[in-house]
Write an enzyme that holds these catalytic residues in place. Structure first.
Site, short mmCIF file in Angstrom:
data_model
loop_
_atom_site.label_atom_id
_atom_site.label_comp_id
_atom_site.label_asym_id
_atom_site.label_seq_id
_atom_site.Cartn_x
_atom_site.Cartn_y
_atom_site.Cartn_z
N ASP A 8 0.85 -1.19 0.00
CA ASP A 8 0.00 0.00 0.00
C ASP A 8 0.89 1.24 0.00
O ASP A 8 1.66 1.46 0.94
CB ASP A 8 -0.90 -0.02 1.24
CG ASP A 8 -1.99 1.05 1.20
OD1 ASP A 8 -2.06 1.77 0.19
OD2 ASP A 8 -2.75 1.15 2.17
N ASP A 102 -2.99 2.69 -6.10
CA ASP A 102 -1.83 2.75 -5.20
C ASP A 102 -1.69 1.53 -4.29
O ASP A 102 -1.01 1.61 -3.27
CB ASP A 102 -1.90 4.02 -4.34
CG ASP A 102 -3.15 4.08 -3.47
OD1 ASP A 102 -4.04 3.23 -3.65
OD2 ASP A 102 -3.23 4.98 -2.62
N GLU A 103 -2.30 0.43 -4.65
CA GLU A 103 -2.16 -0.76 -3.81
C GLU A 103 -2.35 -2.03 -4.64
O GLU A 103 -3.03 -2.03 -5.66
CB GLU A 103 -3.15 -0.74 -2.65
CG GLU A 103 -4.60 -0.76 -3.08
CD GLU A 103 -5.57 -0.83 -1.91
OE1 GLU A 103 -5.30 -1.60 -0.97
OE2 GLU A 103 -6.59 -0.12 -1.96
#
Length: 395
Positions: A8, A102-103
């Site tokens: 993350d 974003d993860e």
């Protein structure tokens, strides 16, 4: 045993800006358009110390922190760094599932066996490589399944590495409040607390199972198993059976400002494009959803001229639909979906007779020119096979 990482990126949009502008580091900063009707897209960790968080109205954030640095969003930058992040992770294992811009989840079981490396050492290597190459911090959760990996990555931010297994969840996971349980929403958590289920350990306690069923219904067993460290969900790295790729966003407060709605559509288009590109999927049909309240919503779609997964085109078509059908009332939720997606490598497109012919690339020389040049510089001569068939003589 499976080893799953959940990686993350920390305060992603904010740290993307810091990677380009080191002078922003260690300052309370938010990503937002500087207008009274704007909301915070991302807050740096320094800003979060003032109680500022994403989706907070910007005017309120300014009240909480008068020295707040406000940075306009640069979505092309975020998309580029997101792709670079996924490229680094996928170099360790192709079994990677993109969860958002974003993860991601990644199954590193084979890599660990082949390289005889401890999971924590591998996580540190990946974390340091992302920081070294992209100047972006991330937190990594290590676990035997996706749920525990996700919970672990949230435990230490920024730049944390946490390992969760069924042997240590009693100490690390169970004491957490029930609203920290990934998948339990803001509306459900108060109901659980009111019924006496206040921690994740309470969810894991079979004595509370009937109460859990009354609140969660048929999903109770899923949450009970997850709280006890059991989750069979696989890392989805191939989407061959996927019919659509979409994303929606629900606002904490209804929005009627068209500029703010455009910004939110841009974020969604970025997410949808990233997922489609990572899955090598394309579509020639796009739809948007606009929900005004619980009772009123619309979905509109359009065919587009060619298959695509490009962010700019997805965003442009979404805004065409939005501007044509928006009724200027406050909006609760918006979404974008690529429909009838197909794998790019399986797509067969026949050129229309109306298409322009393919132009010769500048660096490609004609065969006649090559032969002419060769014959001028040599004693013997080349000929095309077609010339031989025509009975032409060599000189």
């Amino acid at each position: 045993m499976r080893v799953i990482f959940h990686i993350d990126m920390n305060a992603f949009f904010a740290n993307c800006e810091i990677s380009q502008h080191p002078e922003y580091a260690h300052k309370p900063m938010v990503i937002a358009h500087d207008s009274r009707r704007s909301v915070v897209s991302t807050a740096s960790y320094e800003a979060r110390k003032f109680g500022i968080h994403s989706a907070m109205p910007l005017y309120l954030a300014k009240q909480k922190c008068p020295q707040l640095l406000i940075v306009e969003p640069h979505f092309d930058l975020y998309r580029r760094l997101s792709h670079a992040f996924f490229k680094i992770v996928s170099s360790y294992s192709y079994i990677m599932e993109v969860a958002s811009i974003d993860e991601c989840y990644v199954n590193v079981s084979d890599y660990i066996i082949e390289h005889h490396i401890h999971p924590a050492d591998l996580a540190l290597e990946i974390q340091q490589r992302i920081m070294r190459e992209l100047h972006l911090p991330c937190s990594i959760g290590i676990a035997p399944n996706k749920f525990l990996a996700k919970m672990a990555s949230d435990m230490r931010k920024p730049m944390g590495i946490t390992m969760l297994t069924r042997s240590n969840i009693k100490q690390l996971l169970w004491p957490l409040p029930v609203d920290a349980f990934f998948g339990i929403g803001k509306k459900t958590a108060p109901k659980l607390k009111a019924a006496g289920i206040e921690t994740i350990g309470d969810v894991a306690n079979y004595a509370n199972y009937q109460t859990l069923r009354q609140i969660l219904g048929r999903h109770a067993l899923i949450y009970y198993n997850k709280a006890n460290g059991r989750d069979d969900a696989k890392v989805i790295y191939q989407e061959t059976d996927v019919k659509s790729i979409g994303n929606t966003t629900t606002f904490e407060e209804d929005i009627s400002d068209e500029k703010l709605l455009e910004d939110r559509f841009k974020e969604i288009a970025l997410n949808v494009s990233s997922r489609a590109q990572k899955s090598n999927m394309v579509s020639n049909n796009i739809s948007i959803t606009i929900r005004y309240d619980l009772a009123n919503h619309i979905t509109r779609q359009m065919n587009i001229s060619s298959y695509t997964n490009d962010f700019e085109r997805i965003f442009a078509y979404a805004m065409m639909l939005f501007r044509e059908h928006y009724n200027h009332k406050p909006v609760r939720l918006i979404g974008i979906t690529l429909n009838n997606v197909v794998r790019k490598d399986q797509l067969k497109i026949q050129m229309s007779i109306f298409d322009e012919p393919v132009k010769e690339e500048p660096h490609e020389l004609k065969v006649d020119d090559i032969i002419k040049t060769f014959n001028k510089e040599n004693d013997f001569h080349l000929m095309k096979a077609s010339s031989l068939l025509k009975g032409e003589k060599t000189h």
